[in-house]
Design a protein around this motif. Sequence first.
Motif, PDB file in Angstrom:
ATOM      1  N   VAL A 139      33.142  31.263  44.540  1.00  0.00           N
ATOM      2  CA  VAL A 139      31.827  31.921  44.588  1.00  0.00           C
ATOM      3  C   VAL A 139      31.152  31.558  45.904  1.00  0.00           C
ATOM      4  N   THR A 140      30.820  32.579  46.709  1.00  0.00           N
ATOM      5  CA  THR A 140      30.282  32.325  48.052  1.00  0.00           C
ATOM      6  C   THR A 140      28.933  33.008  48.292  1.00  0.00           C
ATOM      7  N   ARG A 141      28.208  32.470  49.267  1.00  0.00           N
ATOM      8  CA  ARG A 141      26.971  33.093  49.777  1.00  0.00           C
ATOM      9  C   ARG A 141      26.827  32.653  51.234  1.00  0.00           C
ATOM     10  N   THR A 188      40.376  37.669  34.395  1.00  0.00           N
ATOM     11  CA  THR A 188      38.940  37.872  34.694  1.00  0.00           C
ATOM     12  C   THR A 188      38.066  37.035  33.763  1.00  0.00           C
ATOM     13  N   ALA A 189      38.500  36.920  32.506  1.00  0.00           N
ATOM     14  CA  ALA A 189      37.740  36.114  31.537  1.00  0.00           C
ATOM     15  C   ALA A 189      37.835  34.629  31.886  1.00  0.00           C
ATOM     16  N   THR A 190      39.027  34.188  32.314  1.00  0.00           N
ATOM     17  CA  THR A 190      39.214  32.771  32.686  1.00  0.00           C
ATOM     18  C   THR A 190      38.316  32.412  33.867  1.00  0.00           C
ATOM     19  N   LEU A 220      27.207  39.144  39.054  1.00  0.00           N
ATOM     20  CA  LEU A 220      28.080  38.591  40.089  1.00  0.00           C
ATOM     21  C   LEU A 220      29.551  38.890  39.797  1.00  0.00           C
ATOM     22  N   PHE A 221      29.974  38.626  38.570  1.00  0.00           N
ATOM     23  CA  PHE A 221      31.391  38.773  38.228  1.00  0.00           C
ATOM     24  C   PHE A 221      31.778  40.223  37.929  1.00  0.00           C
ATOM     25  N   GLY A 222      30.771  41.089  37.800  1.00  0.00           N
ATOM     26  CA  GLY A 222      31.052  42.497  37.521  1.00  0.00           C
ATOM     27  C   GLY A 222      31.187  43.320  38.793  1.00  0.00           C
ATOM     28  N   GLN A 223      30.819  42.721  39.929  1.00  0.00           N
ATOM     29  CA  GLN A 223      30.858  43.480  41.187  1.00  0.00           C
ATOM     30  C   GLN A 223      32.265  43.487  41.772  1.00  0.00           C
ATOM     31  N   GLU A 224      32.407  44.200  42.895  1.00  0.00           N
ATOM     32  CA  GLU A 224      33.700  44.215  43.577  1.00  0.00           C
ATOM     33  C   GLU A 224      34.058  42.799  44.001  1.00  0.00           C
TER      34      GLU A 224
END
Length: 313
Positions: A139-141, A188-190, A220-224
């Motif tokens: 996870v980045t920003r 994706t769930a993991t 966040l996790f639903g995006q590309e």
Amino acid sequence: SNLSANCWSHLHPVNMFNNYNVKFHHSKALTSPYPGSHIERSQVPEDKVAWLTEWKDYNPVEYTAKSVLAGPSWADPQINDEGFSPKFNERDGEVERKSLNGLYVVENGRPRNPVGRTGITGRGLLGRWGPNHAADPVVTRWKRDGSGNKVAHPVTGKNILQFVAIKRRDCGEWAIPGGMVDPGEKITATLKREFEEEALNSLQKSPEEKAKLEKQLHKLFGQEHFVVYRGYVDDPRNTDNAWMETEAVNYHDETGETMDNLPLEAGDDAGVVKWVDISEKLELYASHSYFIKLVTEKWGAHWSEDPGSECHE
């Protein structure tokens, strides 16, 4: 630039397994003592790692941890146990025994590490014979100053990327907050579950707090997203018969708005969790530094002050 485009195709994770020599993969998987034990691996010289190199005197130590032999739900029985007939190289009921790197050899009923010898047989700390599948959410920003502007590195002029890092309880090393794929679970769930458990301490949250986190994370996790790497990992727990494989996936919060409101809190296997500035100076667990480097290349972010290190084998 042309150079970085060539770099990218050369370093692309899908080809990486074949592009790199064995040395790239097996350094951590040859270290002694074996994690969590006093067991010393048999020494494997660099030129004897590959199975194609004949080595009649190879005499590895056999070791499977007591915690694995105790038969927890995440572990296989011993290979010769009655009633245990695993289907290697395929989906075996709920357990994925296929490797992300293609077919592996099964010798005397035991799967063989596709990268080579490790100086130890059995399963060590790993539950499954053959591939043990994990997932690593990166996870980045962008690093920003007090006014919300992106912060560039003073030498390279490239913007600095940050990622959520955890300090592992088991070995004290900094790492991506990942974990094992449960039987039947989608990757994706993991990725989402492990991030919640290790970086947001979701296991200790009330149902209401959990629901609020879920809502924020969904964005966040639903995006590309970007699959950084799929395949074998040079992990200190690997043996001749059991090894780690992972899918590392980057979820990038471009504006920072999603992650700004998420309270990072270490949980489960994590001792500490925080945002870490990315650069080549980072020393991370297993192959994690390599995954992080690929992410910086994807976003054109700062990695190294040495211009020559952007592309190398």
